[in-house]
Scaffold this motif. Structure first.
Motif, PDB file in Angstrom:
ATOM      1  N   PHE A  61     -31.723  99.861  14.514  1.00  0.00           N
ATOM      2  CA  PHE A  61     -31.520  99.886  16.293  1.00  0.00           C
ATOM      3  C   PHE A  61     -29.659 100.148  15.944  1.00  0.00           C
ATOM      4  N   LEU A  62     -29.381 100.834  16.861  1.00  0.00           N
ATOM      5  CA  LEU A  62     -27.705 101.081  17.429  1.00  0.00           C
ATOM      6  C   LEU A  62     -27.025 100.396  18.418  1.00  0.00           C
ATOM      7  N   ARG A  63     -25.951 100.089  18.376  1.00  0.00           N
ATOM      8  CA  ARG A  63     -25.171  99.732  19.728  1.00  0.00           C
ATOM      9  C   ARG A  63     -24.319 100.721  19.722  1.00  0.00           C
ATOM     10  N   LEU A  64     -24.011 101.402  20.371  1.00  0.00           N
ATOM     11  CA  LEU A  64     -22.027 101.421  20.389  1.00  0.00           C
ATOM     12  C   LEU A  64     -21.266 100.438  20.763  1.00  0.00           C
ATOM     13  N   ARG A  65     -20.441 101.453  19.995  1.00  0.00           N
ATOM     14  CA  ARG A  65     -18.574 100.114  19.835  1.00  0.00           C
ATOM     15  C   ARG A  65     -18.528 100.227  21.361  1.00  0.00           C
ATOM     16  N   ARG A  66     -18.019  99.367  21.451  1.00  0.00           N
ATOM     17  CA  ARG A  66     -17.329  98.856  22.737  1.00  0.00           C
ATOM     18  C   ARG A  66     -16.191  98.592  22.441  1.00  0.00           C
ATOM     19  N   ASP A  67     -15.411  98.127  21.170  1.00  0.00           N
ATOM     20  CA  ASP A  67     -13.572  98.116  20.970  1.00  0.00           C
ATOM     21  C   ASP A  67     -12.645  99.418  20.709  1.00  0.00           C
ATOM     22  N   GLY A  68     -12.147  98.931  21.586  1.00  0.00           N
ATOM     23  CA  GLY A  68     -10.868 100.405  22.389  1.00  0.00           C
ATOM     24  C   GLY A  68     -11.525 101.316  23.390  1.00  0.00           C
ATOM     25  N   ASN A  69     -11.376 103.019  22.715  1.00  0.00           N
ATOM     26  CA  ASN A  69     -12.121 103.114  24.247  1.00  0.00           C
ATOM     27  C   ASN A  69     -13.282 103.174  24.064  1.00  0.00           C
ATOM     28  N   VAL A  70     -13.704 102.969  24.955  1.00  0.00           N
ATOM     29  CA  VAL A  70     -15.316 103.432  24.512  1.00  0.00           C
ATOM     30  C   VAL A  70     -15.633 104.776  25.099  1.00  0.00           C
ATOM     31  N   ARG A  71     -14.568 105.749  26.111  1.00  0.00           N
ATOM     32  CA  ARG A  71     -15.337 107.022  26.409  1.00  0.00           C
ATOM     33  C   ARG A  71     -14.563 108.180  24.914  1.00  0.00           C
ATOM     34  N   VAL A  72     -13.965 107.609  24.248  1.00  0.00           N
ATOM     35  CA  VAL A  72     -13.978 108.069  22.814  1.00  0.00           C
ATOM     36  C   VAL A  72     -15.172 108.073  22.607  1.00  0.00           C
ATOM     37  N   HIS A  73     -15.493 106.353  22.183  1.00  0.00           N
ATOM     38  CA  HIS A  73     -16.816 106.029  21.434  1.00  0.00           C
ATOM     39  C   HIS A  73     -18.172 107.441  21.332  1.00  0.00           C
ATOM     40  N   VAL A  74     -18.467 107.201  22.797  1.00  0.00           N
ATOM     41  CA  VAL A  74     -19.458 108.167  23.965  1.00  0.00           C
ATOM     42  C   VAL A  74     -18.653 110.330  23.082  1.00  0.00           C
ATOM     43  N   ARG A  75     -17.916 109.778  22.661  1.00  0.00           N
ATOM     44  CA  ARG A  75     -17.274 111.869  22.875  1.00  0.00           C
ATOM     45  C   ARG A  75     -17.918 111.634  21.344  1.00  0.00           C
ATOM     46  N   HIS A  76     -17.287 110.574  20.557  1.00  0.00           N
ATOM     47  CA  HIS A  76     -18.139 110.763  18.632  1.00  0.00           C
ATOM     48  C   HIS A  76     -19.327 110.822  19.067  1.00  0.00           C
ATOM     49  N   LEU A 129     -27.897 106.199  28.450  1.00  0.00           N
ATOM     50  CA  LEU A 129     -27.978 106.496  29.180  1.00  0.00           C
ATOM     51  C   LEU A 129     -27.198 106.999  30.099  1.00  0.00           C
ATOM     52  N   LYS A 130     -26.763 105.857  30.659  1.00  0.00           N
ATOM     53  CA  LYS A 130     -25.225 105.795  31.740  1.00  0.00           C
ATOM     54  C   LYS A 130     -24.409 105.935  31.223  1.00  0.00           C
ATOM     55  N   PHE A 131     -23.918 105.957  29.880  1.00  0.00           N
ATOM     56  CA  PHE A 131     -22.594 106.665  29.370  1.00  0.00           C
ATOM     57  C   PHE A 131     -23.253 107.834  28.847  1.00  0.00           C
ATOM     58  N   LEU A 132     -23.786 108.518  28.720  1.00  0.00           N
ATOM     59  CA  LEU A 132     -24.129 109.990  28.235  1.00  0.00           C
ATOM     60  C   LEU A 132     -24.534 110.994  29.678  1.00  0.00           C
ATOM     61  N   SER A 133     -24.500 110.175  30.565  1.00  0.00           N
ATOM     62  CA  SER A 133     -25.338 110.983  31.696  1.00  0.00           C
ATOM     63  C   SER A 133     -24.415 110.369  32.760  1.00  0.00           C
ATOM     64  N   SER A 134     -24.413 111.653  33.976  1.00  0.00           N
ATOM     65  CA  SER A 134     -23.580 110.843  35.461  1.00  0.00           C
ATOM     66  C   SER A 134     -24.903 110.502  36.194  1.00  0.00           C
ATOM     67  N   ASP A 135     -26.255 110.933  36.089  1.00  0.00           N
ATOM     68  CA  ASP A 135     -27.528 110.640  37.356  1.00  0.00           C
ATOM     69  C   ASP A 135     -27.851 109.390  36.352  1.00  0.00           C
ATOM     70  N   ALA A 136     -27.964 109.053  35.857  1.00  0.00           N
ATOM     71  CA  ALA A 136     -29.246 108.137  34.948  1.00  0.00           C
ATOM     72  C   ALA A 136     -29.836 106.576  35.878  1.00  0.00           C
ATOM     73  N   GLU A 137     -28.847 106.459  37.191  1.00  0.00           N
ATOM     74  CA  GLU A 137     -28.893 105.195  37.611  1.00  0.00           C
ATOM     75  C   GLU A 137     -29.802 106.406  38.886  1.00  0.00           C
ATOM     76  N   ARG A 138     -30.944 107.248  38.608  1.00  0.00           N
ATOM     77  CA  ARG A 138     -32.108 108.030  39.156  1.00  0.00           C
ATOM     78  C   ARG A 138     -33.086 107.205  39.091  1.00  0.00           C
ATOM     79  N   PHE A 139     -33.120 106.725  37.406  1.00  0.00           N
ATOM     80  CA  PHE A 139     -34.443 106.009  37.033  1.00  0.00           C
ATOM     81  C   PHE A 139     -34.202 104.633  38.112  1.00  0.00           C
TER      82      PHE A 139
END
Length: 590
Positions: A61-76, A129-139
């Motif tokens: 079970f994994l969690r996206l790092r929220r420290d620092g710049n989250v966009r950088v963590h998403v890109r990684h 999925l909201k971090f990874l895609s622009s249309d996750a709100e369609r769920f």
């Protein structure tokens, strides 16, 4: 001479179907069931359709790092996901392996290590999925958007007391502030291979490299690691209470893509083309995978045969009755994971203190004997031979009686069922109580559950593909009073299930059926007609009471049972989405 110390007839096996050439019995059905549609099994993750069916499993079970710049963590994370995706198992791979494995075991009449595999699958939370895609709100599935922890008390009736073990505030993962963004499932036939694969994933998360040797930061961290394994003999295939598990699974109507005549679920009941093995109804794949037709809850049940579902019970996937998602959400499925601790000594102590035969009472509460034999066909005593026979242990209904299935020569791929007494039906709940676990969670042909309009056609829209596995060492009942034994508290079931609507499938089964004492009929004259499912049912009463009630008939006498506490306690969980292979590539490339 090869030594085969584990040689024994395989149990719980229908006749094997070759992974290479379908037997004549299957090919001859091609035209008769031409409405079956091709399913893109090369694009669907393997644990959804087919199921891993492995003895050893680890969930990370994994969690996206929220420290620092989250966009950088998403890109990684995208870069790391691109490296992992080629190792994610597909349904095509898993189905072929499972059939080959079964064919070898059936011919050799022994457990062998001839073929082995280690599989990986992955799933994401709505927030991820909201971090990874622009249309996750369609769920649109409300449960998926809110998450299990937010709905645990109000919808699932998990303990409301903040101090209770089962309250989300005390979960080992997935509770408030401890949400999980990514779940990786690793399953293997060999514990050593499992360990090596998990170690490799962990290394890639914290110090991975690309195939070219460049360092990779994954952007995530492991917040919980859950081990699971099939219990050792004599409990192999059983859950921690001691009952054979996973007997009843829906079949999937459809063909493997571009392979005419090869069904996803083989037709092995010669008396009913709408079933796989006898008693296993075939459902349209849209109930479990996005992008395909699903069951029509407004269809008229067909007459004839034990299964009254027919090809006219079809509606298009993505209609207003089913939740929808983004365009890339095809060939994908929702995954529910629920860590359930089991109080084994507490359950068996309850059975022994009710003043009736504890073995019969346990069979009444579950609906099966420990061997897996259904009480509908073994009404007074356990029948291990029936429980181990996959052509017979699912062949029954609750309302209507069942008929023998004669042997079909010379078609070895088809089932027969003439060896055991047939079910005589049980309209009153005298044999199998309305609150029995298997009747609560899958009422089959029962009518009037929750209302007069509910029947078998509607029931089929609430099915689940279950993929759970036990965790912890088995509890060995002491020779004396189980009340004097201490339970480590670290054993239970990692419940996992796939579906296309968490609200209408998992949550409906738990809330409207298992937890509902008025499941079958309203209480009349002060007498409880159905009651709670005393196995998995949850109930929040006044002043924090967890009391549940269930009437049973023992030797013609009605007895109302009162369970003062839970024997199955939720200790973690979440709602996730398992994308297709193409979608994983898409999410990694954005």
């Amino acid at each position: 001479m090869i030594s085969t110390p584990n040689q024994r007839p395989p149990v719980r096996e229908t006749p094997p179907v070759s992974p290479f050439t379908p037997p004549a019995s299957q090919s001859s059905l091609a035209e008769a069931v031409s409405e079956d549609l091709p399913v893109k099994i090369s694009n669907i993750q393997g644990n959804i359709i087919g199921g891993f069916n492995k003895d050893h499993q680890t969930l990370l079970f994994l969690r996206l790092r929220r420290d620092g710049n989250v966009r950088v963590h998403v890109r990684h994370f995208r870069r790391w996901l691109a490296i992992l995706t080629p190792f994610v198992a597909t349904a095509e791979e898993v189905l072929a392996f499972n059939r080959l494995f079964k064919m070898i075991r059936s011919r050799r009449q022994a457990e062998t290590r001839t073929v082995q595999a280690t599989w990986i699958n992955i799933a994401f939370s709505f927030e991820m999925l909201k971090f990874l895609s622009s249309d996750a709100e369609r769920f649109t599935d409300e449960a998926f958007r809110e998450g299990m922890a937010a709905r645990a008390v109000g919808v699932l009736s998990d303990p409301a007391d903040p101090a209770a073990e089962g309250n989300p505030a005390n979960w080992v993962f997935g509770g408030p502030g401890d949400e999980v963004d990514v779940v990786i499932t690793v399953a293997s036939d060999d514990p050593h291979e499992l360990s090596l694969t998990v170690e490799g994933i962990e290394t890639s998360i914290y110090g991975g490299r690309t195939p070219d040797g460049d360092p990779v930061n994954s952007g995530v961290q492991i917040v919980y690691k859950q081990q699971g394994a099939t219990l050792p003999q004599p409990l192999t295939g059983h859950e921690q209470f001691g009952w054979l598990d996973g007997v009843s699974q829906p079949g999937i109507r459809g063909r493997m893509e571009e392979k005419t005549g090869e069904f996803i679920t083989p037709r092995q009941n010669p008396d009913d083309l709408n079933q796989g093995k006898p008693g296993q109804d075939l459902l349209w794949p849209g109930e479990f995978v996005f992008g395909y037709p699903g069951q029509d809850p407004n269809a008229t049940a067909k007459e004839g045969g034990i299964n009254k579902q027919g090809p006219d019970s079809l509606r298009k996937a993505g209609s207003e009755e089913k939740p929808v998602g983004p365009d890339w959400a095809q060939d994908r499925s929702f995954l529910v994971i629920r860590r359930l601790r089991q109080d084994v000594p507490g359950f068996h102590a309850f059975l022994k203190t009710q003043g009736v035969n504890p073995e019969l009472l346990g069979a009444k509460l579950v609906g099966r004997w420990p061997s897996g034999a259904p009480i509908m066909r073994a009404t007074t005593a356990d029948s291990p031979q029936l429980g181990n026979n996959d052509c017979a242990n699912l062949h029954f209904e609750f309302q209507e009686e069942s008929d023998p299935i004669p042997r079909q020569e010379p078609n070895p791929g088809l089932c027969s069922d003439t060896q055991f007494p047939q079910s005589q039906g049980d309209r009153t709940g005298a044999v199998c109580p309305f609150a029995a676990h298997i009747r609560k969670t899958y009422p089959r042909d029962d009518t009037g559950t929750l209302g007069p309009q509910v029947n078998e056609v509607v029931t089929q829209t609430h099915r689940l593909l279950r993929r759970g596995i036990p965790y912890g060492d088995p509890y060995l009942l002491p020779s004396g009073n189980p009340d004097n034994a201490k339970d480590s508290g670290n054993r239970g079931l990692v419940f996992a299930a796939y579906q296309t609507s968490i609200v209408d499938q998992f949550e409906f089964v738990q809330r409207a059926w298992a937890n509902n004492p008025d499941f079958k009929d309203k209480s009349t004259g002060g007498a409880l007609v159905s009651g709670h499912d005393l196995i998995i049912g949850q109930s929040n009463g006044p002043n924090g009471s967890r009391e549940r009630r269930c009437p049973v008939s023992i030797n013609g006498e009605r007895k109302e049972l009162v369970a003062p506490a839970d024997w199955v306690i939720p200790t973690g969980g979440g709602y996730y989405f398992a994308p297709s292979i193409n979608a994983l590539e898409y999410l990694a490339s954005q």
